[in-house]
Enzyme design. Structure first.
Site, short mmCIF file in Angstrom:
data_model
loop_
_atom_site.label_atom_id
_atom_site.label_comp_id
_atom_site.label_asym_id
_atom_site.label_seq_id
_atom_site.Cartn_x
_atom_site.Cartn_y
_atom_site.Cartn_z
N ASP A 13 1.39 -1.60 -0.10
CA ASP A 13 0.23 0.16 0.32
C ASP A 13 0.67 1.26 -0.26
O ASP A 13 2.10 1.12 -0.03
CB ASP A 13 -0.81 0.01 1.23
N ASP A 15 -0.45 5.10 0.79
CA ASP A 15 -0.52 6.18 1.59
C ASP A 15 -0.93 5.20 3.25
O ASP A 15 -1.24 4.55 3.31
CB ASP A 15 -1.28 6.89 1.56
N ASP A 170 -1.53 -0.45 5.87
CA ASP A 170 -1.67 0.03 7.41
C ASP A 170 -3.10 -0.05 7.34
O ASP A 170 -3.63 0.61 8.84
CB ASP A 170 -1.11 1.34 7.06
#
Length: 198
Positions: A13, A15, A170
């Site tokens: 991922d 961001d 995250d």
């Protein structure tokens, strides 16, 4: 770091995983919503929505504040503000260390619910534009995370079966998406100690 035996590709991922853009996005969303729609959304309102795609976040805004917003205008203004502040972006050092360790040894991809313009600008800001064999963003799929589409497309672009990919994420939405794709996940959030699950 050690990765599970049989791993053939790593997918990240962007961001919150590769780069700490969430503070930049928070300020950009707040300013854009205020400027375009006259909405004051405090930081507490955004808490827990860090993994939302732009459209998911705007749906939540409209529901919470009882309004209909000019989505294109809010998104454009948010992206503009994020791009302008990327010179201040910080990389997530433990994750970047993994990227550098495995670059050239395994194929690497980025799979992000962010826009291509911001994701590519973020990678450029931290000097990783040339490291990834594929970059998949929200514009490339019909359904955002937690649907598995983004991760499945990244695996196809790397020509690796989904079950042989390890994903670094995250957010709850991203972890659900990767698991739905049949991939092994590593949760990179603080205090997670890179919790691995298949």
């Amino acid at each position: 770091m050690d990765i599970p035996a049989g791993t053939e590709a790593l997918i990240f991922d962007c961001d919150g995983t590769l780069v700490d853009t969430l503070p930049l996005y928070l300020k950009a969303w707040q300013a854009a919503l205020q400027e375009v729609a006259g909405i004051d959304a405090d930081a507490d309102w955004f808490r827990g929505r860090g993994g939302y795609s732009e459209q998911m976040l705007l749906s939540a805004v409209e529901k919470s504040f009882g309004v209909t917003v000019d989505r294109k205008a809010v998104i454009a203004e948010t992206r503009r503000r994020v791009r302008e502040t990327l010179t201040d972006v910080r990389c997530n050092v433990p994750v970047i260390t993994i990227v550098r360790e495995w670059a050239g040894r395994l194929p690497l991809a980025v799979a992000s619910s962010g826009s291509r313009e911001v994701v590519e600008a973020s990678l450029a800001a931290i000097g990783l534009s040339d490291v990834f064999s594929a970059v998949v963003t929200i514009e490339d799929v019909e359904h955002p995370k937690p649907a598995p589409d983004i991760y499945l497309l990244a695996a196809r672009k790397l020509d690796v079966s989904a079950g042989r990919c390890v994903v670094f994420e995250d957010s709850d939405e991203g972890l659900k998406a990767a698991r739905a794709a049949g991939m092994t996940t590593m949760d990179v959030r603080p205090c997670s100690s890179f919790h691995v699950s298949a």
